[in-house]
Scaffold this active site. Sequence first.
Site, PDB file in Angstrom:
ATOM      1  N   ARG A 233      19.998  38.359 -20.587  1.00 31.06           N
ATOM      2  CA  ARG A 233      18.887  37.433 -20.288  1.00 31.06           C
ATOM      3  C   ARG A 233      19.300  35.969 -20.253  1.00 31.06           C
ATOM      4  NH1 ARG A 233      15.461  40.692 -23.881  1.00 31.06           N
ATOM      5  NH2 ARG A 233      14.531  42.298 -22.572  1.00 31.06           N
TER       6      ARG A 233
ATOM      7  N   LYS B  66      20.210  26.916  -7.790  1.00 33.33           N
ATOM      8  CA  LYS B  66      19.924  28.121  -6.996  1.00 33.33           C
ATOM      9  C   LYS B  66      21.083  29.102  -7.171  1.00 33.33           C
ATOM     10  CE  LYS B  66      16.794  26.380  -3.498  1.00 33.33           C
ATOM     11  NZ  LYS B  66      16.560  26.096  -2.070  1.00 33.33           N
TER      12      LYS B  66
ATOM     13  N   GLU C 196      25.700  18.415   4.951  1.00 33.05           N
ATOM     14  CA  GLU C 196      24.667  18.341   3.906  1.00 33.05           C
ATOM     15  C   GLU C 196      24.560  16.904   3.379  1.00 33.05           C
ATOM     16  OE1 GLU C 196      22.564  20.671   3.269  1.00 33.05           O
ATOM     17  OE2 GLU C 196      23.513  22.558   3.882  1.00 33.05           O
TER      18      GLU C 196
ATOM     19  N   LYS D  26      20.451  14.553  -4.005  1.00 31.99           N
ATOM     20  CA  LYS D  26      20.046  15.951  -4.196  1.00 31.99           C
ATOM     21  C   LYS D  26      19.320  16.106  -5.543  1.00 31.99           C
ATOM     22  CE  LYS D  26      20.630  20.683  -4.146  1.00 31.99           C
ATOM     23  NZ  LYS D  26      21.219  21.910  -3.740  1.00 31.99           N
TER      24      LYS D  26
ATOM     25  N   GLU E 140      11.127  24.323  -6.333  1.00 28.87           N
ATOM     26  CA  GLU E 140      10.877  24.228  -4.898  1.00 28.87           C
ATOM     27  C   GLU E 140       9.449  24.620  -4.512  1.00 28.87           C
ATOM     28  OE1 GLU E 140      13.870  24.811  -1.228  1.00 28.87           O
ATOM     29  OE2 GLU E 140      13.078  26.687  -1.981  1.00 28.87           O
TER      30      GLU E 140
ATOM     31  N   ARG F  33      11.001  19.387  -3.165  1.00 32.70           N
ATOM     32  CA  ARG F  33      12.383  19.878  -2.998  1.00 32.70           C
ATOM     33  C   ARG F  33      12.605  20.430  -1.580  1.00 32.70           C
ATOM     34  NH1 ARG F  33      16.204  23.508  -7.079  1.00 32.70           N
ATOM     35  NH2 ARG F  33      17.924  23.695  -5.601  1.00 32.70           N
TER      36      ARG F  33
ATOM     37  N   ASN G 141      15.417  20.996   2.924  1.00 29.79           N
ATOM     38  CA  ASN G 141      15.541  22.009   3.989  1.00 29.79           C
ATOM     39  C   ASN G 141      15.596  21.394   5.373  1.00 29.79           C
ATOM     40  OD1 ASN G 141      15.425  23.973   2.061  1.00 29.79           O
ATOM     41  ND2 ASN G 141      13.191  24.107   2.140  1.00 29.79           N
TER      42      ASN G 141
ATOM     43  N   HIS H 240      17.440  22.969   8.362  1.00 30.48           N
ATOM     44  CA  HIS H 240      17.821  24.336   7.995  1.00 30.48           C
ATOM     45  C   HIS H 240      16.994  25.419   8.688  1.00 30.48           C
ATOM     46  CE1 HIS H 240      20.295  22.342   5.086  1.00 30.48           C
ATOM     47  NE2 HIS H 240      20.772  23.489   4.635  1.00 30.48           N
TER      48      HIS H 240
ATOM     49  N   HIS I 265      19.476  27.694  10.297  1.00 33.74           N
ATOM     50  CA  HIS I 265      19.698  29.090   9.888  1.00 33.74           C
ATOM     51  C   HIS I 265      19.575  30.033  11.077  1.00 33.74           C
ATOM     52  CE1 HIS I 265      18.828  28.373   5.351  1.00 33.74           C
ATOM     53  NE2 HIS I 265      20.127  28.394   5.599  1.00 33.74           N
TER      54      HIS I 265
ATOM     55  N   HIS J 140      28.267  27.223   7.986  1.00 37.44           N
ATOM     56  CA  HIS J 140      26.909  26.832   7.605  1.00 37.44           C
ATOM     57  C   HIS J 140      26.583  25.376   7.984  1.00 37.44           C
ATOM     58  CE1 HIS J 140      23.216  26.542   5.306  1.00 37.44           C
ATOM     59  NE2 HIS J 140      23.696  25.468   4.708  1.00 37.44           N
TER      60      HIS J 140
HETATM   61  N1  GLY Z   1      20.152  23.785  -0.675  1.00 34.41           N
HETATM   62  C1  GLY Z   1      18.869  23.226  -0.837  1.00 34.41           C
HETATM   63  C2  GLY Z   1      18.368  23.284  -2.232  1.00 34.41           C
HETATM   64  O1  GLY Z   1      19.148  23.469  -3.152  1.00 34.41           O
HETATM   65  O2  GLY Z   1      17.202  23.167  -2.462  1.00 34.41           O
END
Ligand code: GLY
Length: 353
Positions: free
Chosen positions: A110, A132, A174, A214, A224, A228, A232, A235, A239, A254
């Site tokens: 956990r 993330k 980025e 960031k 998010e 946040r 994107n 993206h 994507h 990417h």
């Molecule tokens: N890669 C975008 C974010 O971390 O929210």
Amino acid sequence: MTPNNTVVVTDQLESVLALSMAAFPEDKLFLVVDQNSNRFCLPLLCDTPGIEKFKKIVIPAGEENKTLSTAELIWLFLSQNGADRKSLIVNLGGGMVTDLGSFAASTFKRGVQFINIPTTLLAQVDASVGGKTGFNFNGLKNEIGVINQPIQVIIDTRFLNTLDHANFISGYAEMIKHGLIHSQDHLAELRKFDLQKPDFLVLKQMISHSVLIKNYFVEKDPQEKGIRKALNFGHTIGHAFESLSLTQEKPLLHGHAVAFGMIAELYLSHMICGFPDGNMHHLSKWLISVYGNYRITPDVYETLYEYMGHDKKNEGKRINFTLLCSAGEVQINKNCEKSQIFEALDYFRELNN
Ligand code: GLY
């Protein structure tokens, strides 16, 4: 320079890591690397006092190994080597290692604390920062995962010396995005930077600047739910280009796909939010000069639109965009008509022909 307590940009990686690991029992230190970072990046850590105490697992490299079975390998290794909640896991590598290692750490018993040491520009300015974590599943990128913050991210630009140009500019995209969504100053310094002969001292300052941007969005909205989503930008269409390119001869990296996505989304920004057209043309031409041409034909528009529909940021059937009113001024949750998206693809297509 230290953007915040969690992210450290340094050329003293060994001493920063030695200090952080000192807070953990010496038989509870674990290191996750892949075949590449084991060979090319770990040697940079060899002077870290106590580095030999780490129990190391080497996972297979490559996006195709960012899977549940590789996460299982890490869990098994942790389990067989006495890891527990007092342990520290250090993930050393590109985005695949930091995403997957962070996921394994976040879920083992956990949750075990972890540090990311990203070794590619893409991982330094994006993947390893913001919490993330996850892996690919059922043919979809990062389909399974959790958001959980590392206790520290240690960024050392010495790792970038050996990065090839294509991967270098992939991460740079980025950074450009960070400039576009939040800071004209950052954008200006990125445009001025000589990508053919990178000055690593200047790059280090720019990485700090980018990571600060960031972090600004991550700290305001770690899960998010709202702002946040600014991150994107580029993206949604990016994507789609990335997925399309997987069915073609040469897959796009990417960041290259994101750069192309930013061009199309600058056009949508112009149509929907009044982004000035002169600036849109200048930026688009600059992006093409850095990333080269990506040629598409109208017969792929429907496929691209389908891919956009699969984006996990969508709510229901609507395709969710982050757009710009101007450089540094962002608007989230903008929905566009299919015809507007196709017009943006026309703009992109004509620019590339
Ligand atoms: N890669 C975008 C974010 O971390 O929210």
